[in-house]
Design an enzyme around this catalytic site. Structure first.
Site, PDB file in Angstrom:
ATOM      1  N   HIS A  56       0.802  -1.147  -0.017  1.00 46.80           N
ATOM      2  CA  HIS A  56       0.126  -0.052  -0.017  1.00 46.80           C
ATOM      3  C   HIS A  56       0.795   1.165  -0.009  1.00 46.80           C
ATOM      4  O   HIS A  56       2.011   1.268   0.206  1.00 46.80           O
ATOM      5  CB  HIS A  56      -1.068   0.031   1.036  1.00 46.80           C
ATOM      6  CG  HIS A  56      -0.381   0.188   2.484  1.00 46.80           C
ATOM      7  ND1 HIS A  56       0.224  -1.068   3.070  1.00 46.80           N
ATOM      8  CD2 HIS A  56      -0.051   0.911   3.562  1.00 46.80           C
ATOM      9  CE1 HIS A  56       0.490  -0.886   4.255  1.00 46.80           C
ATOM     10  NE2 HIS A  56       0.490   0.524   4.453  1.00 46.80           N
ATOM     11  N   HIS A  58       1.211   5.109   1.644  1.00 47.32           N
ATOM     12  CA  HIS A  58       0.953   6.202   2.517  1.00 47.32           C
ATOM     13  C   HIS A  58       1.372   7.582   2.028  1.00 47.32           C
ATOM     14  O   HIS A  58       2.485   7.611   1.732  1.00 47.32           O
ATOM     15  CB  HIS A  58       1.665   6.147   3.814  1.00 47.32           C
ATOM     16  CG  HIS A  58       0.920   4.966   4.709  1.00 47.32           C
ATOM     17  ND1 HIS A  58      -0.334   5.433   5.470  1.00 47.32           N
ATOM     18  CD2 HIS A  58       1.160   3.762   5.175  1.00 47.32           C
ATOM     19  CE1 HIS A  58      -0.663   4.321   6.226  1.00 47.32           C
ATOM     20  NE2 HIS A  58       0.267   3.425   6.196  1.00 47.32           N
ATOM     21  N   TYR A 120       3.223   8.467  12.408  1.00 50.28           N
ATOM     22  CA  TYR A 120       2.581   7.077  12.138  1.00 50.28           C
ATOM     23  C   TYR A 120       2.873   6.342  11.017  1.00 50.28           C
ATOM     24  O   TYR A 120       3.219   5.528  10.750  1.00 50.28           O
ATOM     25  CB  TYR A 120       1.032   7.304  12.396  1.00 50.28           C
ATOM     26  CG  TYR A 120       0.232   6.047  11.578  1.00 50.28           C
ATOM     27  CD1 TYR A 120       0.118   5.046  12.405  1.00 50.28           C
ATOM     28  CD2 TYR A 120      -0.379   6.130  10.411  1.00 50.28           C
ATOM     29  CE1 TYR A 120      -0.785   3.851  11.685  1.00 50.28           C
ATOM     30  CE2 TYR A 120      -0.885   4.967   9.849  1.00 50.28           C
ATOM     31  CZ  TYR A 120      -1.179   4.063  10.484  1.00 50.28           C
ATOM     32  OH  TYR A 120      -1.796   2.887   9.871  1.00 50.28           O
ATOM     33  N   GLN A 124       5.078   3.091  10.558  1.00 53.77           N
ATOM     34  CA  GLN A 124       4.579   2.019   9.858  1.00 53.77           C
ATOM     35  C   GLN A 124       5.792   1.538   9.100  1.00 53.77           C
ATOM     36  O   GLN A 124       5.445  -0.157   8.897  1.00 53.77           O
ATOM     37  CB  GLN A 124       3.512   2.622   9.060  1.00 53.77           C
ATOM     38  CG  GLN A 124       2.689   1.426   8.076  1.00 53.77           C
ATOM     39  CD  GLN A 124       1.546   0.993   9.000  1.00 53.77           C
ATOM     40  OE1 GLN A 124       1.293   1.406  10.141  1.00 53.77           O
ATOM     41  NE2 GLN A 124       1.227  -0.300   8.659  1.00 53.77           N
TER      42      GLN A 124
END
Length: 148
Positions: A56, A58, A120, A124
């Protein structure tokens, strides 16, 4: 025209490749990052923080108010897929019908907690790297006797 406008529109966006294939960390990571940066520059979108995770993406972005988030995401995902297929012709056969990204995305507005979201996103990636290091398998038999 935003000449007489002061704005602060920050968004945390997460989107995934089709079927969450772990294609981003492979040989396409550098090209994909370059393409996303280029497309954001074309639209006047500033990438404040961004990480390409194994399955994914971000992004913490600042989008001008004249541009809606849904319009920007349609543009970003659509054009980046076409550009990836142009650069890597073999992907056309891995991703049928030229669908590189899955449908939809996650978005949230960022108020005054930008530092928290930046942390965050950074954490991650660190967590993913640590998890990969812990799950490394030994490919040699540790009990196999080798002669010198």
């Amino acid at each position: 025209d935003l000449a007489h406008t002061k704005w602060l529109c920050k968004y945390h966006i997460v989107f995934t490749p089709k079927y969450r294939r772990k294609i981003i960390f492979n040989q396409y990571r550098r090209d994909l990052g370059e393409i996303l940066r280029q497309l954001c520059n074309y639209k006047g979108v500033e990438i404040l923080e961004g990480h390409l995770m194994p399955d994914h993406v971000h992004m913490l972005v600042s989008i001008p108010p004249k541009l809606s988030v849904s319009t920007f995401m349609g543009y970003l995902k659509g054009k980046s897929a076409l550009m990836m297929f142009d650069r890597h012709a073999n992907l056309k056969y891995k991703f049928g019908n030229r669908h590189f990204w899955s449908e939809g995305y996650y978005v949230t507005t960022v108020g005054m907690n930008e530092k928290t979201i930046r942390k965050y996103i950074q954490d991650q990636e660190k967590a993913d790297i640590m998890k990969d290091k812990l799950s490394v398998k030994e490919y040699e038999d540790p009990f196999k006797f080798t002669e010198k």
